[in-house]
Design an enzyme around this catalytic site. Sequence first.
Site, mmCIF file in Angstrom:
data_model
loop_
_atom_site.group_PDB
_atom_site.id
_atom_site.type_symbol
_atom_site.label_atom_id
_atom_site.label_comp_id
_atom_site.label_asym_id
_atom_site.label_seq_id
_atom_site.Cartn_x
_atom_site.Cartn_y
_atom_site.Cartn_z
ATOM 1 N N CYS A 1 35.810 42.925 29.485
ATOM 2 C CA CYS A 1 36.762 43.249 30.555
ATOM 3 C C CYS A 1 36.862 42.072 31.531
ATOM 4 O O CYS A 1 37.956 41.633 31.891
ATOM 5 C CB CYS A 1 36.310 44.522 31.274
ATOM 6 N N CYS A 2 35.704 41.520 31.935
ATOM 7 C CA CYS A 2 35.707 40.349 32.822
ATOM 8 C C CYS A 2 36.419 39.172 32.149
ATOM 9 O O CYS A 2 37.102 38.388 32.808
ATOM 10 C CB CYS A 2 34.279 39.943 33.190
ATOM 11 N N CYS B 1 35.710 43.926 41.773
ATOM 12 C CA CYS B 1 36.641 44.987 41.391
ATOM 13 C C CYS B 1 36.115 46.343 41.864
ATOM 14 O O CYS B 1 34.905 46.559 41.949
ATOM 15 C CB CYS B 1 36.805 45.003 39.880
ATOM 16 N N CYS C 1 33.420 48.290 39.941
ATOM 17 C CA CYS C 1 32.180 47.540 39.705
ATOM 18 C C CYS C 1 31.494 47.098 40.992
ATOM 19 O O CYS C 1 30.645 46.207 40.978
ATOM 20 C CB CYS C 1 32.481 46.325 38.833
ATOM 21 N N CYS D 1 29.839 37.442 35.963
ATOM 22 C CA CYS D 1 30.967 37.806 35.111
ATOM 23 C C CYS D 1 31.340 36.663 34.198
ATOM 24 O O CYS D 1 32.203 36.796 33.357
ATOM 25 C CB CYS D 1 32.171 38.220 35.938
HETATM 26 FE FE1 SF4 Z 1 36.470 44.543 34.621
HETATM 27 FE FE2 SF4 Z 1 34.574 45.229 36.412
HETATM 28 FE FE3 SF4 Z 1 34.724 42.690 35.431
HETATM 29 FE FE4 SF4 Z 1 36.562 43.666 37.156
HETATM 30 S S1 SF4 Z 1 34.360 43.275 37.559
HETATM 31 S S2 SF4 Z 1 36.965 42.473 35.367
HETATM 32 S S3 SF4 Z 1 36.774 45.805 36.443
HETATM 33 S S4 SF4 Z 1 34.234 44.592 34.304
#
Ligand code: SF4
Length: 242
Positions: free
Chosen positions: A118-119, A200, A203, A228
């Site tokens: 996701c990151c 985010c 998170c 991340c």
């Molecule tokens: Fe995805 Fe969380 Fe990374 Fe944002 S911080 S990109 S929502 S995993």
Amino acid sequence: MQLYARLTSGHDARVAKALQVLQQAAAEHAGRIVQASSLGAEDMVITDLVARNRLGIALATLDTGKLHPATCGLLSRIASHYGLAIEVVRPEAAALGAFVAQHGEEAMYRSIALRRACCGIRKLEPLSRMLAGRTAWVTGLRREQSAARERVPLTTRDAEGRLKVNPLANWTWADVWQYIGNHDVPYNPLHDRFYPSIGCEPCTRAITAGEDLRAGRWWWEDEKAKECGLHVPDGAGTGVAS
Ligand code: SF4
């Protein structure tokens, strides 16, 4: 702010050094340097230094599509306060759509691999586009933020050979808030609700007294996994974690 702002020995010298590092980078990379802002307190200090001293450093941020509403609101406050144009870089729609279709909106909680994926889609790929064609970038990393960042240098090179400038590397949290108070710097109201590090919305959580400043980031994961990918542990590489 009242909790943390404190004038400590060497504060003015650290401000002067940060400005000198920024001035030198701006001069050497004119038209090819960008501040990759997370919109956190440290990055607001840097934006203020850039604007106040009219340094030729572009301002850019990532809109992951998962930001807190308060973070999104800060964008318009920055624009009106400083009159700066902000480049907002977003994830590639097709890749993001496919990821969400396959893994859902809450994939980050299911495994570290999915959280990193996701990151990767929401941060790393957009960061690579933000940095394309640029030879230097500026971040708000500080050594005090976490054990993984304790050796962050003032300047280094990322994996692609770009200059990576961390002008607040040797600043304390007290320095950050002292500067914000001294210069009336706009900041994310979430900081006043015990969010020292803001990422985010899914998170990030508020911290409690005695917790590490980044304890509210990916709090369900082991400490060692908590980047991340925006910044490798020694502060030398690319990645895009905030
Ligand atoms: Fe995805 Fe969380 Fe990374 Fe944002 S911080 S990109 S929502 S995993």
